[in-house]
Structure formats: structure tokens, C-alpha cells
Design a protein around this motif. Structure first.
Motif, PDB file in Angstrom:
ATOM      1  N   ASN A  47     -20.781  -3.383  -2.741  1.00  0.00           N
ATOM      2  CA  ASN A  47     -19.704  -3.732  -3.669  1.00  0.00           C
ATOM      3  C   ASN A  47     -19.258  -2.420  -4.321  1.00  0.00           C
ATOM      4  OD1 ASN A  47     -17.931  -5.225  -5.132  1.00  0.00           O
ATOM      5  ND2 ASN A  47     -19.439  -6.151  -6.503  1.00  0.00           N
ATOM      6  N   ILE A  48     -18.041  -1.963  -3.967  1.00  0.00           N
ATOM      7  CA  ILE A  48     -17.593  -0.614  -4.313  1.00  0.00           C
ATOM      8  C   ILE A  48     -16.404  -0.665  -5.271  1.00  0.00           C
ATOM      9  CG2 ILE A  48     -16.752   1.582  -3.396  1.00  0.00           C
ATOM     10  CD1 ILE A  48     -17.958   0.709  -0.667  1.00  0.00           C
ATOM     11  N   LEU A  49     -16.495   0.093  -6.360  1.00  0.00           N
ATOM     12  CA  LEU A  49     -15.404   0.245  -7.316  1.00  0.00           C
ATOM     13  C   LEU A  49     -14.738   1.594  -7.054  1.00  0.00           C
ATOM     14  CD1 LEU A  49     -13.812  -0.564  -9.870  1.00  0.00           C
ATOM     15  CD2 LEU A  49     -15.673   0.433 -11.235  1.00  0.00           C
ATOM     16  N   MET A  50     -13.454   1.558  -6.692  1.00  0.00           N
ATOM     17  CA  MET A  50     -12.719   2.783  -6.383  1.00  0.00           C
ATOM     18  C   MET A  50     -11.643   3.017  -7.440  1.00  0.00           C
ATOM     19  SD  MET A  50     -12.302   2.415  -2.208  1.00  0.00           S
ATOM     20  CE  MET A  50     -12.070   4.166  -1.925  1.00  0.00           C
ATOM     21  N   LEU A  51     -11.502   4.264  -7.882  1.00  0.00           N
ATOM     22  CA  LEU A  51     -10.515   4.637  -8.890  1.00  0.00           C
ATOM     23  C   LEU A  51      -9.543   5.648  -8.291  1.00  0.00           C
ATOM     24  CD1 LEU A  51     -12.929   5.229 -11.933  1.00  0.00           C
ATOM     25  CD2 LEU A  51     -11.952   3.064 -11.110  1.00  0.00           C
ATOM     26  N   SER A  52      -8.248   5.367  -8.435  1.00  0.00           N
ATOM     27  CA  SER A  52      -7.231   6.269  -7.892  1.00  0.00           C
ATOM     28  C   SER A  52      -6.035   6.319  -8.834  1.00  0.00           C
ATOM     29  CB  SER A  52      -6.772   5.794  -6.502  1.00  0.00           C
ATOM     30  OG  SER A  52      -5.737   6.619  -6.007  1.00  0.00           O
ATOM     31  N   ALA A  53      -5.829   7.462  -9.475  1.00  0.00           N
ATOM     32  CA  ALA A  53      -4.702   7.607 -10.398  1.00  0.00           C
ATOM     33  C   ALA A  53      -3.369   7.606  -9.665  1.00  0.00           C
ATOM     34  CB  ALA A  53      -4.852   8.892 -11.211  1.00  0.00           C
ATOM     35  N   THR A  54      -3.384   7.913  -8.363  1.00  0.00           N
ATOM     36  CA  THR A  54      -2.160   7.833  -7.563  1.00  0.00           C
ATOM     37  C   THR A  54      -2.201   6.564  -6.722  1.00  0.00           C
ATOM     38  OG1 THR A  54      -3.194   9.185  -5.837  1.00  0.00           O
ATOM     39  CG2 THR A  54      -1.816  10.314  -7.446  1.00  0.00           C
ATOM     40  N   PHE A  55      -1.060   5.893  -6.594  1.00  0.00           N
ATOM     41  CA  PHE A  55      -0.994   4.638  -5.854  1.00  0.00           C
ATOM     42  C   PHE A  55      -1.120   4.931  -4.357  1.00  0.00           C
ATOM     43  CE2 PHE A  55       0.987   0.895  -3.979  1.00  0.00           C
ATOM     44  CZ  PHE A  55       0.420  -0.119  -4.746  1.00  0.00           C
ATOM     45  N   PRO A  56      -2.163   4.414  -3.702  1.00  0.00           N
ATOM     46  CA  PRO A  56      -2.468   4.831  -2.326  1.00  0.00           C
ATOM     47  C   PRO A  56      -1.797   4.002  -1.227  1.00  0.00           C
ATOM     48  CG  PRO A  56      -4.252   3.476  -3.139  1.00  0.00           C
ATOM     49  CD  PRO A  56      -3.231   3.566  -4.257  1.00  0.00           C
ATOM     50  N   TYR A  57      -0.527   3.695  -1.419  1.00  0.00           N
ATOM     51  CA  TYR A  57       0.177   2.943  -0.377  1.00  0.00           C
ATOM     52  C   TYR A  57       1.686   3.141  -0.557  1.00  0.00           C
ATOM     53  CZ  TYR A  57       1.010  -0.614   3.110  1.00  0.00           C
ATOM     54  OH  TYR A  57       1.386  -1.251   4.270  1.00  0.00           O
ATOM     55  N   PRO A  58       2.454   3.236   0.548  1.00  0.00           N
ATOM     56  CA  PRO A  58       1.990   3.249   1.935  1.00  0.00           C
ATOM     57  C   PRO A  58       1.330   4.577   2.285  1.00  0.00           C
ATOM     58  CG  PRO A  58       4.333   3.662   1.849  1.00  0.00           C
ATOM     59  CD  PRO A  58       3.921   3.363   0.439  1.00  0.00           C
ATOM     60  N   PRO A  59       0.594   4.628   3.401  1.00  0.00           N
ATOM     61  CA  PRO A  59      -0.091   5.874   3.769  1.00  0.00           C
ATOM     62  C   PRO A  59       0.868   7.006   4.107  1.00  0.00           C
ATOM     63  CG  PRO A  59      -0.309   4.203   5.494  1.00  0.00           C
ATOM     64  CD  PRO A  59       0.257   3.513   4.301  1.00  0.00           C
ATOM     65  N   THR A  60       2.159   6.715   4.204  1.00  0.00           N
ATOM     66  CA  THR A  60       3.156   7.771   4.415  1.00  0.00           C
ATOM     67  C   THR A  60       3.581   8.419   3.100  1.00  0.00           C
ATOM     68  OG1 THR A  60       4.897   6.082   4.325  1.00  0.00           O
ATOM     69  CG2 THR A  60       4.084   6.699   6.502  1.00  0.00           C
ATOM     70  N   ARG A  61       3.024   7.962   1.973  1.00  0.00           N
ATOM     71  CA  ARG A  61       3.421   8.491   0.664  1.00  0.00           C
ATOM     72  C   ARG A  61       3.070   9.962   0.530  1.00  0.00           C
ATOM     73  NH1 ARG A  61       5.027   6.068  -3.970  1.00  0.00           N
ATOM     74  NH2 ARG A  61       4.737   4.029  -3.031  1.00  0.00           N
ATOM     75  N   GLY A  62       2.042  10.403   1.225  1.00  0.00           N
ATOM     76  CA  GLY A  62       1.673  11.816   1.221  1.00  0.00           C
ATOM     77  C   GLY A  62       0.630  12.139   0.165  1.00  0.00           C
ATOM     78  N   GLY A  63       0.211  13.404   0.157  1.00  0.00           N
ATOM     79  CA  GLY A  63      -0.756  13.871  -0.829  1.00  0.00           C
ATOM     80  C   GLY A  63      -2.091  13.159  -0.730  1.00  0.00           C
ATOM     81  N   THR A  64      -2.705  12.918  -1.889  1.00  0.00           N
ATOM     82  CA  THR A  64      -4.024  12.282  -1.923  1.00  0.00           C
ATOM     83  C   THR A  64      -3.971  10.821  -1.501  1.00  0.00           C
ATOM     84  OG1 THR A  64      -3.752  11.688  -4.258  1.00  0.00           O
ATOM     85  CG2 THR A  64      -4.756  13.820  -3.781  1.00  0.00           C
ATOM     86  N   SER A  65      -2.785  10.204  -1.556  1.00  0.00           N
ATOM     87  CA  SER A  65      -2.656   8.786  -1.209  1.00  0.00           C
ATOM     88  C   SER A  65      -3.090   8.516   0.220  1.00  0.00           C
ATOM     89  CB  SER A  65      -1.212   8.322  -1.412  1.00  0.00           C
ATOM     90  OG  SER A  65      -0.810   8.467  -2.748  1.00  0.00           O
ATOM     91  N   VAL A  66      -2.782   9.423   1.131  1.00  0.00           N
ATOM     92  CA  VAL A  66      -3.126   9.239   2.543  1.00  0.00           C
ATOM     93  C   VAL A  66      -4.633   9.128   2.711  1.00  0.00           C
ATOM     94  CG1 VAL A  66      -2.982  10.243   4.855  1.00  0.00           C
ATOM     95  CG2 VAL A  66      -1.073  10.491   3.271  1.00  0.00           C
ATOM     96  N   ARG A  67      -5.352  10.055   2.108  1.00  0.00           N
ATOM     97  CA  ARG A  67      -6.808  10.075   2.229  1.00  0.00           C
ATOM     98  C   ARG A  67      -7.421   8.844   1.569  1.00  0.00           C
ATOM     99  NH1 ARG A  67     -10.894  14.048   3.173  1.00  0.00           N
ATOM    100  NH2 ARG A  67     -12.757  13.841   1.864  1.00  0.00           N
ATOM    101  N   THR A  68      -6.966   8.527   0.374  1.00  0.00           N
ATOM    102  CA  THR A  68      -7.514   7.371  -0.343  1.00  0.00           C
ATOM    103  C   THR A  68      -7.334   6.090   0.441  1.00  0.00           C
ATOM    104  OG1 THR A  68      -7.078   8.439  -2.476  1.00  0.00           O
ATOM    105  CG2 THR A  68      -7.414   6.049  -2.485  1.00  0.00           C
ATOM    106  N   PHE A  69      -6.110   5.837   0.920  1.00  0.00           N
ATOM    107  CA  PHE A  69      -5.861   4.591   1.646  1.00  0.00           C
ATOM    108  C   PHE A  69      -6.713   4.500   2.907  1.00  0.00           C
ATOM    109  CE2 PHE A  69      -3.790   2.279   5.088  1.00  0.00           C
ATOM    110  CZ  PHE A  69      -3.782   1.006   4.532  1.00  0.00           C
ATOM    111  N   ASN A  70      -6.777   5.551   3.676  1.00  0.00           N
ATOM    112  CA  ASN A  70      -7.488   5.469   4.941  1.00  0.00           C
ATOM    113  C   ASN A  70      -8.996   5.353   4.771  1.00  0.00           C
ATOM    114  OD1 ASN A  70      -5.619   5.733   7.441  1.00  0.00           O
ATOM    115  ND2 ASN A  70      -4.769   7.176   5.966  1.00  0.00           N
TER     116      ASN A  70
END
Length: 409
Positions: free
Chosen positions: A2-25
Motif C-alpha cells: 500500500n503505497i502513498l505517492m506525493l507529486s507536486a506536479t500533475f503526472p498526466y498525460p505522460p506527454t506533459r514532459g519534465g518530472t511528470s513523465v517519470r512519475t506517471f510511468n
């Protein structure tokens, strides 16, 4: 788990770029392995309701909070106040301004519930939500650093690419202290390159630091069916990111004119969302196009002759480099653009051309414009490297093992 993930940048869609790509995948991989994912994230103005609905399909629980508007004072007094607060409080202003009180209250409740086996911060900026005694509540805590803020600042100052050198010189020792401090509360640190690991080991003194390179979605970035030839250059990336802004400015104003001297019909496409006024101004240069947000990067890569990645600052593996190679595009890039990649050497087939000065870029680009054989060689070797070493399945598997084996603080 059971994993709690925190991301200040919205990780979708994966084409958004930056850290979002890594977080989503990474969260996508963990979900596919039947782990339960609870994600807390911010919503900026460009995030749509449809994107939120789509992200909900990849997690078990999604909590979305409005990005703080920011109410810092401007002018000389505001600058002095921010520096004083940083010196006294120990947390950089850019971290403070991205923190949401509403999200903090929600995260506090989740941590106190005792329901989670692991917590991850999908960028160091998210550490602000995690208490120093997190190990009392959640046995496994990981910060996915991406790259050292201290190291990046030091590199920008040394290379003369700092946006505000006077400010960064004052901030540098504070950033070092900040990074040393926040690293201590996590059981494990994750970075993207061996260089990052060496730097973070020296800074934090911790041994539990793992290298997980970025990856590529091979179904999204498919190799092109044929070489278009011609003299078309492309750069891809988020156009509000300071290292990218510096790179495209260098490319358009210093490198491209040299290319045009030898190839007058050459074109340059700067492809990516949220171009700043400085980036938009580059399209005033003849044959330079600034696209803004596009549905897919792949067509722009496939229709270009060469992808140029003249990064002069920033640490870590660059998604843009991996994506171009996956798409079968020959790459010319700097030391920073190729960090974490082995592109040549004994027993290593040539995978990209390296350049760091405007003249070196112009020469390398000219070699590729003139040789379809060299373009094909780099395209094939680059794609092969991505398939063998840099997929999200490989990265996700390594991340999962860290979460399963993380050491209690």
C-alpha cells in the motif's frame, strides 16, 4: 504494498514532459504489479477535468489539490525577506511556495492512519510534506530526487548560466545545508545517474542511494519508417523550464546561424508546451518555429533530420534524449544532454554525436546532413540502446525492488 505517492506536479498525460513523465510511468508500473497506489498531487491551470479522470484510472485513490497561487512580496524587500526566511527556516522559497496547506493536512492524516507500507516523494520538492520522524509511521520512505538542487545551482554558477548569479551565490551554502538535512529523514534516495549518486553520497553521507535511469514508452516513441532527409532540426521539451529555455536560446541564436551559413534552407522546430515570452521571441528568427503544446512529440521527431539537445545546465538523464533515440532520430547533444548514457567507446557502437560549443554543433549537424549512412547508423544504434537499457519496465522493476527492500530509518 500500500503505497502513498506525493507529486507536486500533475503526472498526466505522460506527454506533459519534465518530472511528470517519470512519475506517471513509475506509478503505472507499480499499479500493474497489483500494488495499491494512493496519489496526492497539485492541479495547475492547464490541467483538464478529462486528464484528472484519466489519471484516476491508474490509481486506487487520487487526491487533487489546487496549486498555491503564491503571495510573495516583490521588490528588494521581498528578496531580502525570502533570503532571511530561507536562512532561518532552512527550506528554499520555491519549495515553500509550492506547498499547499490543504494538501499538507490531507497527507498528515494519511501518514497518521498507519495504513501505508511505503511513501514516495516524486521529486525532492515534495519532501516538505514529510515529517522528520516519518519512520515511526511508515517503514519505507523514498525520495526520487531526479537531480541535486545544490549541484545544479553550483553547475549553473560555474558555467555562467545562472539566471540570477548574485542570488544563487547567496543561496548556494543554504541549498547545500537544505539538501543534507532533508535527505536524512528518508530510508532510501533514488537518483537517475551514477554522477548524481556520487554527488548525493558526498552531500548526504547516506549509503542507501540507488540509480534508476529514466525510461521510454516504446509504444509511444516508435522508430520512424524512413529517413526524411533534408535539413530540419528539432528540439523537444517543456518550454518554461529554465535549462530548456537556455538550451533553445543557445540553439536558435548561436548554433542555428552557423548551420544556416552552410545550409540556407535549414529549419528549426522548438516543440513543447508553455513557451515563455523569451522562447516565443525566437520565432522572429527566419526558419525558426515555436509550436507550443502539441498532441504528440513523435511526428515532429519523425519529420526532422536531426534532434539537437544543447543542454548547458541541469543534472540527470534527459527524457528528451531517450525519446529522440527511441524514435530513431540521430542526436547531437552536449555532455549534459548525454549524461548517464554511454554513446561511444571500446566495444560500444556510436550512438550519438557529442558537441559543446556552437562550432562543434554546426560541424556535427553538417556531418549528419551530408551522410544518410551516418544518420541511419546512429538511429539504429540509439534505438537498440533504449530497448536494452532504458524502458519504463526496467525502471519500474528497480523502483519496486527498492520499495520492497527499503531500510527503516
Amino acid at each position: 504494498m500500500n503505497i502513498l505517492m506525493l507529486s507536486a506536479t500533475f503526472p498526466y498525460p505522460p506527454t506533459r514532459g519534465g518530472t511528470s513523465v517519470r512519475t506517471f510511468n513509475l506509478l503505472k508500473y507499480l499499479k500493474q504489479q497489483n500494488h495499491r497506489i494512493t496519489l496526492a498531487t497539485h492541479r495547475s491551470e492547464d490541467v483538464t477535468d478529462d486528464e484528472i479522470a484519466a489519471l484516476e484510472g491508474w490509481v486506487d485513490c487520487l487526491a487533487v489539490f489546487s496549486r498555491p497561487a503564491g503571495s510573495e512580496q516583490t521588490g528588494a524587500f521581498g528578496k531580502v525577506e525570502r533570503l532571511a526566511n530561507f536562512a532561518l527556516g532552512g527550506t528554499p522559497p520555491n519549495v515553500i511556495t509550492t506547498r499547499s496547506d490543504e494538501m499538507q493536512s490531507w497527507v498528515d492524516r494519511q501518514i497518521a492512519s498507519g495504513d501505508f507500507d511505503a511513501i514516495t516523494c516524486e521529486h525532492s520538492v515534495n519532501e516538505v510534506y514529510v515529517p522528520d520522524d516519518i519512520g515511526r509511521y511508515i517503514p519505507k520512505s523514498v525520495v526520487n530526487i531526479h537531480s541535486s538542487v545544490y549541484g545544479t545551482c553550483a553547475h549553473q554558477l560555474a558555467g555562467g548560466t545562472a539566471e540570477k548569479p548574485w542570488r544563487d551565490r547567496l543561496n548556494l551554502p543554504l541549498l547545500k545545508r537544505y539538501e543534507q538535512r532533508y535527505c536524512q529523514k528518508f530510508s532510501d534516495l533514488v537518483v537517475t545517474t551514477a554522477e548524481d549518486k556520487q554527488q548525493m553520497t558526498a552531500l548526504s553521507g547516506k549509503e542507501s542511494i540507488s540509480v534508476i535511469p529514466n525510461g521510454v514508452d516504446l509504444d509511444m516513441f516508435t522508430p520512424r519508417s524512413q529517413d526524411p532527409g533534408g535539413h530540419a532540426l528539432v528540439f523537444i521539451g517543456a518550454m518554461d523550464n529554465l535549462p530548456n529555455i537556455d538550451a533553445v536560446t543557445f540553439l536558435a541564436r548561436d548554433i542555428f546561424p552557423l548551420v544556416q551559413q552552410a545550409y540556407p534552407q535549414a529549419t528549426l522546430s522548438l516543440v513543447g508546451a508553455r513557451p515563455t515570452p523569451a522562447v516565443k521571441a525566437l520565432q522572429e528568427i527566419p526558419h525558426v518555429e515555436v509550436t507550443g503544446k502539441v498532441p504528440e512529440m513523435t511526428p515532429y521527431l519523425h519529420n526532422s533530420t536531426v534532434c539537437v539537445i544543447p543542454m548547458r545546465t541541469g543534472y540527470g538523464i534527459k527524457n528528451k534524449t531517450l525519446e529522440a533515440m527511441a524514435a530513431g532520430i540521430p542526436v547531437v547533444a552536449s555532455d549534459r544532454g548525454l549524461e548517464g548514457l554511454t554513446i561511444e567507446g571500446k566495444g560500444i557502437p556510436l550512438r550519438a554525436l557529442r558537441a559543446n560549443t556552437a562550432a562543434e554543433y554546426a560541424a556535427a549537424i553538417g556531418r549528419l546532413f551530408d551522410s544518410a549512412e551516418l544518420r541511419q547508423k546512429l538511429a539504429e544504434n540509439g534505438r537498440e540502446m533504449i530497448e536494452e537499457e532504458f524502458t519504463w519496465a526496467i525502471a519500474g522493476s528497480r523502483y519496486e525492488q527498492i520499495l520492497l527492500n527499503a531500510t527503516r530509518v
